[in-house]
Write an enzyme that holds these catalytic residues in place. Structure first.
Site, PDB file in Angstrom:
ATOM      1  CB  THR A 525      -0.932   0.013   1.231  1.00  0.00           C
ATOM      2  OG1 THR A 525      -1.726  -1.165   1.220  1.00  0.00           O
ATOM      3  CG2 THR A 525      -1.835   1.228   1.209  1.00  0.00           C
ATOM      4  CE  LYS A 526       7.121   3.648   3.227  1.00  0.00           C
ATOM      5  NZ  LYS A 526       8.272   2.840   2.870  1.00  0.00           N
ATOM      6  CG  ASP A 527       5.652   0.016  -4.131  1.00  0.00           C
ATOM      7  OD1 ASP A 527       6.480   0.894  -4.417  1.00  0.00           O
ATOM      8  OD2 ASP A 527       5.348  -0.915  -4.885  1.00  0.00           O
TER       9      ASP A 527
END
Length: 861
Positions: A525-527
């Site tokens: 998700t952060k990516d």
């Protein structure tokens, strides 16, 4: 119509049993005789009102707070102002606990399992259908559920507070006002935070509270119910549930976890388990006072007592010995005493079969980059050095695989390794000792995070063969962890290479042809943003399942889920129930972490409910085995396009020059390390400059939740849907949503994340010279996503289909609104020069608000 009546009934129960009781006990709470209670108890309601009114008027947090003090107090000195704000924080923290306890006390009234999805109902429905009964038996034989407790730092309540919450919940159930009053006083005087950061062993000890007080009973109760249901239809029972444990074993990026930590935690888990066993055995000993069992009772008592309390004994796996002794007692009871109290013996036997000598299986996790360096170091030493070319690390993956020979060796180290390399080698050696003492299941998985190539796995296997293990006794399961969007795309090719490798193939055969693969939601998700992360994992699971089926491998996906939807949380059981037949789903494995542990597994009742929901999801999805319509070419093309649009939107945001500085200045991101809640650093590069790639996903998501913006849980969704509407594909999107339970789950979890956002709190930033346009960009995407989600789902408001959950979230958000404003007030003041004393006080003020905000959110971080 029945669903409507059920929803209305739940709302009524929630209003009467939760909201009304909370208001009643909260009024009692505000009158308790604590330090400076008169000021705090009188002013806090006024402060709540000032916060709500100030936000409606678009005021800055500092303006709201300064006007409150000017209007309702005579305080002008900074120290007095900060002192009162601290007392407000302490009260609100305890109000959150009170709301938790009131809500948990009503758990059984608010939550009922859908009867048609239970094992008992399914068996009864198919009692006359031998074919279906046979299918159910095969399904249960294959089914497993593994819950893995992790050490991620969002479990703020120390053990003594958890005990108070447990007692308070029981007192509220019984309407015991005297006990409630006493417990609220105890709560008011009990610290909620650590004076210093915990060690990994401290974290493990704190988490064992849930093992000892919740899972020990809940898992056994669930297994007993399964045994009884299957026995009724003459079906063979099976152990379904297993517990896993990461504190003390997870060293990925945590420099404070060492081999001695792992050994100490393994011994601690064993000793706590034997104390649980001994506690149960004392009941057996007290009840079974008949002739014929005295000798076996005495022997077992001595063995259990020594293993529970004697630190000096030589420990070994005695689970078989314990079961043999208990079965002798059981046989005597059945043959000579009409089976009196045999249920007590059966209960303890069941627990020993569930937990063995280890309680929860300790996973080892390390980053592939570390493991590559260890492999490199070992290759420099005899006799390994002769097997590899000097430029091995520069070779292509295909050429590396040609050189990996899996030779057993005893390395002669020519030089001393660095500390990290030394620890990795020692850990590999110590696992064998843990297995000898606690049993093989005590520590049998090594997880390779940031796994990018097949050699990452195969080289680790070599490290085992070079450090005390042999090919015939390699009782270890090697688990690749795929996290980023790119890693997920290449995961199937990596596993194809591994399954085709003769040595790895032989090893899997020795392990029952079972392969665990971990997928990380947080970093994906952060990516890549919320939609791309979920879609990448879905596609990854599909391709990985196909490769495993091709090689006749029984695949289990281990989902690295955090609490919030941005990290894979939300309606988890619905997620597993929505899998199609194309995705391996017979073995459910997931991490349970942070506030999710206490919110979903904080009591025996809630743990039993959530465990049952997950097991039922596995059974019902296995019986249906429906094709997942998202894999139909037209639908897949549609979701591919949406995910790509969402990804582009999120990456554009992530690459904005103000992205990191926005979080640094306006959230307590830089101060989270002062919270003393974790042995793990906030970011991976130590004291260097704040870089997004080094920032841990949990800190990243926590920072956004403190801002009440929850960007990782929605950003890009609105753009993705709007683009399809512009392209004339809106009808297709709606059709896919209506037909796909998986997409509904993604949408529902996104709505949950957005329901815990409130851009009104930071609306003043719209006119900020530095961050005004950036805030507006975030807000616009939020409003667009909200508009499109409501249009897609047909709901009038976010989470309208879950009115009780919606009301619970709204109440919690209202309780902690002053905490959010206090935090932003402190951060705003810290942007200006302060003397050392004020600087320290404001930093502490900001950090202290994090506890209550996260605790109230239950799955915010």
């Amino acid at each position: 119509m029945p669903k409507l009546r059920l929803t209305t009934q739940r709302e009524s129960v929630f209003n009467n049993e939760v909201i009304s009781k909370f208001e009643l006990f909260n009024s009692l709470f505000l009158t308790l005789p604590f330090y400076k209670i008169k000021d705090t108890g009188t002013l806090l309601p006024l402060f709540f009102k000032s916060c709500e009114d100030g936000i409606k008027q678009g005021q800055k947090p500092a303006q709201v707070i300064e006007e409150f003090f000017a209007k309702y107090t005579s305080y002008t000195d900074r120290k007095d102002i900060v002192d009162l704000l601290f007392r407000f924080i302490q009260y609100i923290e305890r109000q959150v606990v009170l709301f938790d306890a009131v809500e948990d006390a009503s758990f059984t009234k608010l939550n009922t399992t859908d009867e048609q999805s239970t094992l008992a109902f399914i068996l009864k429905k198919n009692a006359d259908n031998k074919t279906m009964l046979s299918k159910i038996e095969r399904l249960i034989d294959d089914l497993s559920l593994r819950l893995v407790l992790t050490a991620h730092p969002t479990q703020f309540y120390p053990g003594n507070v958890l005990a108070i919450i447990t007692d308070l919940t029981q007192a509220i159930k019984e309407n015991d006002i005297t006990s409630i009053n006493s417990l609220l006083q105890q709560l008011g005087k009990t610290p909620f935070f650590n004076k210093k950061s915990p060690t990994p062993v401290d974290e493990a000890l704190n988490l064992t509270w849930f093992l000892e007080n919740v899972f020990y009973f809940a898992a056994a109760n669930i297994q007993e119910e399964i045994d009884q249901n299957l026995d009724e239809y003459n079906l063979e029972t099976k152990k379904i549930l297993e517990l896993g444990f990461w504190p003390g074993g997870d060293r990925d990026g945590n420099p404070n976890v060492h081999s001695d930590t792992t050994v100490e935690v393994s011994k601690m888990l064993r000793q706590i388990l034997f104390r649980c066993y001994y506690r149960d055995f004392r009941v057996i000993k007290r009840r079974i006072t008949f002739r014929g069992v005295e000798e076996n009772i005495a022997k077992l008592n001595d063995v259990l007592y020594a293993n529970a309390f004697d630190q000096g004994i030589e420990i070994e796996d005695i689970s078989v010995q314990l079961k043999e002794g208990l079965n002798k007692i059981k046989d005597t009871l059945l043959e000579e005493h009409e089976g009196l109290f045999v249920d007590l013996v059966n209960d303890l036997i069941r627990k020993i079969e569930l937990y063995g000598n280890y309680f929860a299986s300790l996973d080892i996790r390390q980053d592939s980059r570390v493991l590559r360096k260890v492999h490199e170091f070992c290759r420099q030493n005899k006799p390994i050095s002769s097997l590899y070319p000097a430029d091995y690390d520069k070779l292509s993956e295909a050429d590396k695989l040609k050189h990996i020979s899996f030779k057993e060796a005893s390395i002669n180290f020519a030089s001393a390794p660095d500390e990290l390399t030394k620890d990795t080698i020692e850990t590999i050696k110590e696992i064998k000792g843990i297995q000898k003492r606690n049993g093989e299941r005590a520590c049998h998985r090594f997880i390779i995070s940031n796994c990018q190539q097949a050699s990452d796995i195969l080289q680790l296997m070599e490290l085992f063969l070079w450090n005390g293990w042999s090919k015939d006794t390699l009782t270890i399961d090697f688990v690749p962890l795929f996290e980023t969007v790119n890693d997920l795309k290449g995961a199937a090719d990596i596993m194809e290479t591994l399954y085709s490798n003769p040595f790895y193939k032989a090893h899997l055969a020795s392990r029952g042809n079972k392969q665990d693969i971990m997928l990380g939601y947080s970093d994906s998700t952060k990516d890549g943003g919320y939609l791309m992360a979920n879609w990448s994992i879905f596609n990854g699971k599909t391709s990985l399942s196909a490769v495993a089926e091709k090689h006749n491998i029984q695949l289990a996906f281990f989902d690295g889920r955090g609490g919030p939807p941005a990290r894979g949380g939300g309606k988890t059981h619905r997620f597993y129930a929505s899998m199609g037949k194309e995705i391996a789903n017979k073995n459910i494995q997931l991490t349970v972490q942070g506030q999710t542990i206490s919110s979903q597994y904080g009591s025996v009742e809630s743990a039993e409910f959530n465990i049952e929901q997950l097991i039922n999801a596995g059974i019902t999805s296995g019986l249906k085995e429906k094709h997942n319509i998202l894999l139909d070419p037209e639908n897949k093309v549609l979701l591919d396009a949406m995910a790509e649009d969402g990804y582009k939107a999120f990456v554009d945001l992530r690459e904005h020059p103000l992205f990191v500085s926005y979080l640094e200045k306006l959230s307590p991101l830089k101060l989270l390390s002062q919270a003393n809640i974790s042995s793990r650093p906030v970011k991976r590069n130590g004291g260097g400059e704040m870089k997004l790639e080094d920032l841990r996903a949990i800190s990243f998501v926590t920072a956004w939740s403190m801002l009440k913006q929850n960007v990782p849980g929605f950003y890009g969704m609105g753009t993705a849907m709007k683009n399809q509407e512009k392209a004339g594909n809106w009808g297709k999107v709606v059709k896919v949503y209506e037909d796909s339970d998986y997409l509904k789950t993604i949408v529902d979890n996104c709505m949950m994340s957005m329901s815990k956002s409130d851009f009104a709190i930071t609306a003043h930033l719209a006119s900020d010279k530095e961050f005004g346009s950036f805030w507006t960009q975030l807000h616009n995407e939020f409003e667009l996503t909200k508009e499109m989600l409501l249009k897609l789902s047909g709901q009038p408001t976010l989470m309208a289909n879950y009115p009780v959950d919606k009301r619970s979230i709204a109440t919690r958000e209202r309780i902690i609104l002053p905490l959010v404003l206090i935090q932003h007030f402190a951060l705003e003041k810290l942007q200006h020069d302060q003397n050392a004393t004020d600087q320290k006080a404001l930093e502490k003020l900001s950090v202290r608000t994090v506890f209550g905000i996260v605790n109230a959110g239950r799955n915010l971080a």
